[in-house]
Scaffold this active site. Structure first.
Site, PDB file in Angstrom:
ATOM      1  CG  ASP A   1       9.700 -51.846  27.985  1.00 24.79           C
ATOM      2  OD1 ASP A   1      10.400 -52.354  27.263  1.00 24.79           O
ATOM      3  OD2 ASP A   1       9.298 -50.482  28.099  1.00 24.79           O
TER       4      ASP A   1
ATOM      5  CD  GLU B   1      14.129 -53.154  25.903  1.00 27.04           C
ATOM      6  OE1 GLU B   1      14.107 -53.194  24.594  1.00 27.04           O
ATOM      7  OE2 GLU B   1      13.444 -52.346  26.886  1.00 27.04           O
TER       8      GLU B   1
END
Length: 674
Positions: A393, A433
């Protein structure tokens, strides 16, 4: 379901044939006369040139440092006089030449192949081609042919860099745990529960609005989805759909429903279950008794923690002293304070998400997060969990001393992370990501295996099919721009990275595809056709397989409607069929990609996927009406008299004059396999 999708009126049909179909025929008929004109005439015919790193053109996509790489290049027969490979070697920062020789023709006789070899070494290389016909020179790189030599879109050779084969060959299913399925009501968060410092939870009924009622926060709205709920629906994921990779949004203990504010990396959130239940779920996903062998990817939130984490402990939840409580805390240097304790570096503007400080190499934080045997990353990669990968993330922001990442320190962190992860499981996936061009992390062979493909899949697909970008703003592109966009973004990455890029129509951060499509399920059909036949790992955000609706966060995190989770739903049934077809043909997973038709006037897009075994032509109709399309399959070296079978309808087509003509419904597709 609107009838004019498939059966326009006679008048409209006639008008279409008069205006549109002629345009299709003009670009789709086999160019036999053009091919016959190929000759050594100081002119290179661009339409015959082709190379990519599929198995027909690259002998070793993922070589070791002792393996040479033999490359093939396609031209029209007798069209050129010489060809060369020009490659850059990082060992001496110099371009080198490798001569190519003619090695034969394809089955149709229209094309010939040239071959050359780049010698083995441990250094990274990238290459393009010089194609000559007498005095005329054409250059060819990952973006295709050009009259001028370029060096920024080369093909890659990175020795000893391997991306996981299971990711190349799999279909991923993304689950936001609180909203997927409630398998154990006894662990549900209840309305009035104090999540942190007097901030109260709101429990809502399954299927109701995800927006918080007055007095509550959207991030503290709970529906009760949990790991047991996922466990109970593995048959739907693995058998009904046929997906075999499950990626879960964060599951570790945290106050919110989304869990991106980690409180304890080593404990599963009690509302989701327990660490023991996680082990059971992973084991069941890995099992082959309930469908295909599966793989598990967890969400790693390593750029920041929540302010309730033991290391920070803003609300005095832990018996130990966190960095917010004491400057003598053993974790005081895990965060960056400008004025202790009230001013500190955060992720974005949220003071609930203090940013981690990775400091110098060998720092205690790096050891806790990924280096030590008991680190977060290694704990879940090893027994008794044995997950198969991490989705990272916001990884571009990881940094030291409050920095915002995307610099040498950031890249050092992810190089170390890769070494740590691969030391436990060399076949583990590292998926970063990133919303733009991730080549700085994913094209070096020493950081990520792949990335979330917003730039190379989600955005162009949305604009081409729905006329909206992924934020639901008006943004429409014609077919030729769609094709050019795809080519350009593929060229950003090595081919083995392209094959593990996560291709999602939607996810937990953007508007649902079904909403961008205006609720038109046919547009979801078309998107599914492309998703399951394009280069990369298809990634289904739970519910997208039936066209679930949802606006911006938090509305994109609605609960799954299990009345739709069955093959009686036409979109679910199509998803099942498309995944089955993808699983049947390696060419759809790791084969070459070649554009056959990109026509703005007809909105037809067709492309080939092929390898040593199969040649497949995919035809997509992005208009509202059924159309007849003539597909130039001779470009895929398919011979006259051979047959192609539409894997959707079962219709068999015989190739004549290098082509087949098929009828394709509006916002639908055909998959023609030889």
């Amino acid at each position: 379901m609107m009838n004019n999708k498939k059966y326009p009126s006679f008048f409209v049909k006639v008008l279409y044939v008069s205006i549109g179909l002629l345009g299709v025929l003009s670009v789709c008929l086999p160019q036999t006369s053009v091919v016959q004109a190929a000759a050594p005439d100081n002119n290179v015919m661009w339409s015959g040139l082709f190379h990519d790193q599929g198995q027909l053109y690259d002998s070793n996509l993922e070589p070791t440092d002792t393996q040479s790489v033999t490359l093939k290049f396609r031209t029209y027969t007798n069209d050129i006089t010489t060809a060369n490979i020009r490659y850059y070697d990082s060992a001496d920062s110099t371009y080198h030449w490798a001569a190519m020789s003619k090695v034969g023709n394809d089955a149709t006789g229209k094309f010939e192949f040239w071959q050359g070899t780049i010698p083995a070494s441990s250094s990274t290389k990238h290459y393009h081609f010089q194609i000559n016909d007498g005095s005329k020179t054409v250059w060819y790189d990952a973006k295709g042919p050009s009259d001028t030599e370029g060096t920024t879109r080369d093909f890659y050779i990175i020795p000893n860099f391997k991306t996981p084969d299971w990711m190349k060959n799999g279909v991923m299913y993304q689950i936001f745990p609180d909203r997927f399925n409630n398998g154990d009501t006894s662990n549900d968060v209840q309305t009035g529960d104090d999540r942190y410092n007097g901030n109260l939870a709101e429990k809502k009924a399954w299927g109701s609005s995800v927006v918080a009622d007055t007095g509550y926060s959207n991030s503290l709205v709970f529906f009760g989805g949990d790991l047991e709920g996922i466990n109970q629906k593995l048959g739907y994921i693995k058998q009904t759909l046929g997906a075999n990779i499950i990626y879960m949004n964060p599951i570790f203990k945290a106050p919110t429903n989304h869990k991106y504010d980690t409180e304890d990396y080593l404990t599963v959130d009690p509302a989701f279950g327990s660490n023991t239940l996680l082990q059971t779920l992973i084991s069941n996903i890995h099992s082959t008794t309930n469908g295909p062998k599966g793989y598990v990817v967890l969400d790693g939130v390593f750029n920041h923690t929540g302010d309730t984490h033991q290391w920070f402990d803003k609300y005095n939840k832990w018996p130990t002293l966190g960095a917010y409580e004491s400057q003598t805390s053993s974790w005081s240097n895990y965060y960056t304070f400008q004025t202790w304790p009230t001013t500190f570096s955060t992720f974005g503007t949220s003071t609930r998400l203090p940013k981690l400080n990775y400091g110098s190499t060998g720092s205690a934080l790096r050891n806790d997060m990924y280096n030590n045997s008991g680190s977060v990353a290694k704990t879940y990669l090893g027994a008794p969990y044995s997950i198969d990968g991490w989705r990272l993330d916001a990884p571009q922001y990881a940094d030291a001393n409050g920095g915002n990442g995307s610099n040498s320190t950031n890249h050092t962190i992810w190089k170390e992370f890769r070494n740590a992860v691969k030391s436990v499981n060399p076949n583990a996936e590292i998926l970063g990501e990133y919303w733009g061009n991730a080549s700085a992390w994913a094209s070096t062979g020493d950081q990520w295996d792949g990335a979330t493909n917003f730039d190379g899949f989600t955005q162009p697909v949305s604009e081409w099919i729905t006329g909206k970008d992924y934020s639901n703003n008006t943004a429409s592109i014609p077919t030729t721009q769609f094709d050019s966009w795809l080519l350009g973004t593929r060229a950003n990455y090595p081919t083995n990275v392209q094959q593990v890029m996560s291709n999602h129509l939607g996810n937990h951060d953007i508007t649902r595809f079904g909403t961008r499509a205006g609720g038109d399920i046919w547009k979801t059909y078309l998107a599914l056709f492309f998703q399951m036949t394009y280069v990369g790992t298809p990634t289904i955000y739970y519910g997208d397989e039936y066209g679930i609706q949802g606006g911006a966060d938090p509305d994109n995190r609605r609960t799954f409607d299990w009345t739709q989770g069955t093959t009686s739903n036409s979109a679910v049934s199509l998803t099942q069929k498309l995944i089955s077809i993808r699983n049947q043909y390696p060419a759809l997973r790791t084969g070459s990609f070649m554009t056959l038709i990109a026509d703005d006037s007809t909105k037809i897009y067709s492309y080939g996927r092929f390898d040593n075994t199969n040649r497949i032509a995919v035809v997509l109709n992005n208009d509202s009406f059924r159309k007849s399309v003539t597909v130039p399959v001779w470009q895929l070296s398919v011979t006259d008299g051979s047959t192609l079978t539409d894997k959707i309808t079962g219709t068999v087509y015989t190739v004549q004059s290098g082509s087949v003509t098929v009828s394709v419904d509006g916002h639908y597709g055909a998959i023609l396999a030889q």
